[in-house]
Design a protein around this motif. Sequence first.
Motif, mmCIF file in Angstrom:
data_model
loop_
_atom_site.group_PDB
_atom_site.id
_atom_site.type_symbol
_atom_site.label_atom_id
_atom_site.label_comp_id
_atom_site.label_asym_id
_atom_site.label_seq_id
_atom_site.Cartn_x
_atom_site.Cartn_y
_atom_site.Cartn_z
ATOM 1 N N MET A 97 0.835 -1.195 0.000
ATOM 2 C CA MET A 97 0.000 0.000 0.000
ATOM 3 C C MET A 97 0.878 1.256 0.000
ATOM 4 N N TYR A 98 1.909 1.265 0.823
ATOM 5 C CA TYR A 98 2.822 2.406 0.843
ATOM 6 C C TYR A 98 3.489 2.584 -0.524
ATOM 7 N N THR A 99 3.834 1.474 -1.160
ATOM 8 C CA THR A 99 4.440 1.541 -2.485
ATOM 9 C C THR A 99 3.491 2.175 -3.489
ATOM 10 N N GLU A 100 2.249 1.742 -3.478
ATOM 11 C CA GLU A 100 1.300 2.242 -4.469
ATOM 12 C C GLU A 100 0.898 3.693 -4.211
ATOM 13 N N ILE A 101 0.860 4.096 -2.942
ATOM 14 C CA ILE A 101 0.574 5.503 -2.661
ATOM 15 C C ILE A 101 1.731 6.363 -3.164
ATOM 16 N N ALA A 102 2.969 5.932 -2.915
ATOM 17 C CA ALA A 102 4.128 6.669 -3.415
ATOM 18 C C ALA A 102 4.156 6.682 -4.940
ATOM 19 N N ARG A 103 3.679 5.624 -5.550
ATOM 20 C CA ARG A 103 3.619 5.556 -7.012
ATOM 21 C C ARG A 103 2.671 6.616 -7.566
ATOM 22 N N ALA A 104 1.663 6.985 -6.774
ATOM 23 C CA ALA A 104 0.714 8.033 -7.175
ATOM 24 C C ALA A 104 1.191 9.409 -6.737
ATOM 25 N N SER A 109 2.056 9.722 0.315
ATOM 26 C CA SER A 109 2.557 8.478 0.912
ATOM 27 C C SER A 109 3.294 8.780 2.214
ATOM 28 N N ALA A 110 3.963 9.935 2.271
ATOM 29 C CA ALA A 110 4.620 10.336 3.516
ATOM 30 C C ALA A 110 3.589 10.594 4.596
ATOM 31 N N LEU A 111 2.511 11.279 4.229
ATOM 32 C CA LEU A 111 1.452 11.533 5.206
ATOM 33 C C LEU A 111 0.867 10.222 5.716
ATOM 34 N N VAL A 112 0.508 9.317 4.792
ATOM 35 C CA VAL A 112 -0.120 8.052 5.191
ATOM 36 C C VAL A 112 0.843 7.208 6.017
ATOM 37 N N GLY A 113 2.119 7.194 5.622
ATOM 38 C CA GLY A 113 3.099 6.393 6.351
ATOM 39 C C GLY A 113 3.354 6.903 7.755
ATOM 40 N N ILE A 114 3.604 8.202 7.888
ATOM 41 C CA ILE A 114 3.829 8.789 9.207
ATOM 42 C C ILE A 114 2.581 8.635 10.077
#
Length: 406
Positions: A97-104, A109-114
């Motif tokens: 999921m983190y990969t695909e958010i960063a892909r977009a 992806s930083a927000l979602v990951g943190i």
Amino acid sequence: MLDEKAAAGTVTSGEPIQKILPPYPEADLMHVVDLLPAGERERYADVREFLQTRIRAASIEYWNREEFPFGLLAEMAKYGLGGLQTDGSSKLFKGLMYTEIARADVSLSALVGIHNELIVGMIHELGSPEQKRKWLPGLEAFTHLGAFALTEPDHGSDIAGGLSTTARRDGDEWVINGAKRWIGAGTIADFALVWARDVSDHQIKGFIVESDRAGYSATKITNKIGLRIMQNADITLDDVRIPADNLLPGATAFSRANDLLRDSRAWVGWQAAGIQLAAFDIARSYALERKQFGKELARFQLIQQQLADILGNANASLSLMVELARIQQAGKLEMVQAAMCKATTTRLARSSVAMGRSLMGGNGITTDYEMGKLFGDAEILYTYEGSYEINSMIVARAVTGKSAFV
């Protein structure tokens, strides 16, 4: 195999046709997604479609303006992106999921990951029952946001020993004084998880500090070259008083922060894989559409070499992260593995995005073609959650037994 004329957008009659995707449209040459169980694989496909069709294009103008897309949070919440830490998903699914958010978009992806690794994770693992009841439902629904306030203006890599923000117990309250820097979502969060040194026992402890408290101020850091959607902030804490109950009972020593930082360091490796897949997606599409000297760029050997190298780096990074997820799922992840993966994947990401920018010539330096956006974001991945050099020294210390830290 794909018909070459179909890929170019015409048939022999010269009539336009609907563009056909090239082989391996997802660029997952190692079939990593097949490792997910059926239920998670189905959810992965749904989220990926949403991210590519809704988030990717929408993020560009927000990135250009350094603005946060508040309207997208509710949509992201519908796909469960606010509660990845607590929904029981496998480590592999969460990583992908983190990969695909960063892909977009790397900023989101930083927000979602943190949000998941450090905010939801910290309250879920280290918070009191009352703190969990108060904050977790809103966090998981993205109706509330938190900020992880550790780094300081004068202390980044040496934060464990140099942290200077203080906490003083005064009756039924704590009084917090100090300053924090580079705090993600610092200007838009409902609260900050502030790490401060207790003046009585000199231990570094974690506190929930609501952003509307007197003495709390946050100023947006502007003119960044990357992660421009993420609202990083300088935070000042001037005699901020909070209830005694705002101390997280499980965060009474910095060793607990280290566990969270280890996991968030590993998370950046998934981001690095995602940005490389994005670079490949953009570069391949450009190479198939752009013509020079009467033929598509994709027919030139040097262009093919760059595409192959970007994809090789991306799949090497993704494969490394799959192995990290395996040991993480088994409860065996240590800082050395997280540091190695973060350093290696971000080094490859920097190289991959640079090749993508070169492949696109002058068009590679504008966000109109997206690659310029990735080029700036890659520098942030290379630097944050422990710089490349710091993570390399962590690995070298583990394998030699000799520390190069001062």
